[in-house]
Design an enzyme around this catalytic site. Structure first.
Site: not given
Ligand code: PXP
Length: 242
Positions: A8, A10-11, A19, A44, A46, A50-51, A71, A102, A152, A192-193, A214-215
């Site tokens: 992912n 997104d970040h 910026r 994602h 959104r 935002r990203h 997403e 999320t 998921e 997630h996480g 992602g993160h």
């Molecule tokens: N799966 C879903 C549905 C999410 O919304 C996210 C965060 O955007 C992720 C996975 C990835 O989570 P993380 O960025 O914490 O790895």
């Protein structure tokens, strides 16, 4: 077979939007992740943009050779933007403007009628549909009944356990839910996480086909580069399956 890794990005876009400029380029990040071995790319879109922006999704769909998963919320406005972009997969997630990320899975039972029609609409456009849910058996059964292609599982509760807490009950919930989902013919994903420290026990669940991360990958990439961050995660996943 090893568990696939969906990265992912997104970040990368979060940093660009800080910026309101053009750098860093998320499309470049996706291509680097792909060449480092990522099996898929997730973004994602959104409601507050935002990203990730529509332009990113359009370009990603054009340039990637691995599947693109978008997403998004199951809302008419968002779907109107996403469907013409034709990602391979859409993952429906709950979304509120206030959240940092999320929070929890969809309540598929509560909104089954709405989700059923959204799934039909997406599938009629050749888009496969995954539902982001908490690892609960009744949610899995309903996801199958309304004809999702995949679920998921939200690993956020597992990932956020305080240091020293016993992860067994949460991992058992993930294992049981994954077993049921696979038996019902759903593809099984989780995310997630997840990070290098906690990914092992989730990656070891045999029914899990793909992890979305992602993160922690983008955060690590700032320090060691995206190529290495993706390869380290692939290594951790392969080790858990070995
Ligand atoms: N799966 C879903 C549905 C999410 O919304 C996210 C965060 O955007 C992720 C996975 C990835 O989570 P993380 O960025 O914490 O790895």
């Amino acid at each position: 077979m090893t568990t696939r890794l969906g990265v992912n990005i997104d970040h990368v876009a979060t940093l660009r939007q800080a910026r309101s400029g053009q750098e860093p380029e998320p499309v470049m990040a996706a291509l680097l992740a792909q060449s480092a071995g990522a099996h898929g790319i997730t973004v994602h879109l959104r409601a507050d943009r935002r990203h990730i922006q529509e332009r990113d999704v359009r370009l990603l769909r054009e340039v990637l050779s691995v599947p693109l998963n978008v997403e998004c919320a199951a809302s008419p406005d968002t779907l109107e933007s996403v469907v013409p972009l034709k990602p391979h997969w859409v993952t429906l997630v709950p979304e509120t403007r206030e959240e940092l990320t999320t929070q929890g899975g969809l309540d598929v039972i509560f909104i089954q009628g709405h989700l059923r029609s959204v799934i039909r609409e997406l599938r009629s456009s050749d888009i496969r549909v995954s539902l982001f849910i908490d690892p609960q058996l009744d949610q899995v059964k309903m996801a199958s009944r309304i004809e999702a292609d995949a679920v998921e599982f939200n690993t956020g509760v597992y990932a956020d356990l305080p240091a020293g807490a016993d992860p067994t009950p949460e991992l058992d919930r993930l294992r049981e839910s994954a077993r049921l989902a696979a038996r019902l013919g759903l593809k099984v994903l989780a995310g997630h996480g997840l990070n290098l420290r906690n990914v092992g026990p989730v990656a070891a669940i045999p029914e899990i086909f793909e992890l979305n991360i992602g993160h922690s990958i983008v955060g690590r990439a700032v320090l060691v580069g995206l190529d290495r961050a993706v390869q380290e995660m692939l290594g951790a996943i392969a080790e858990a399956r070995a």
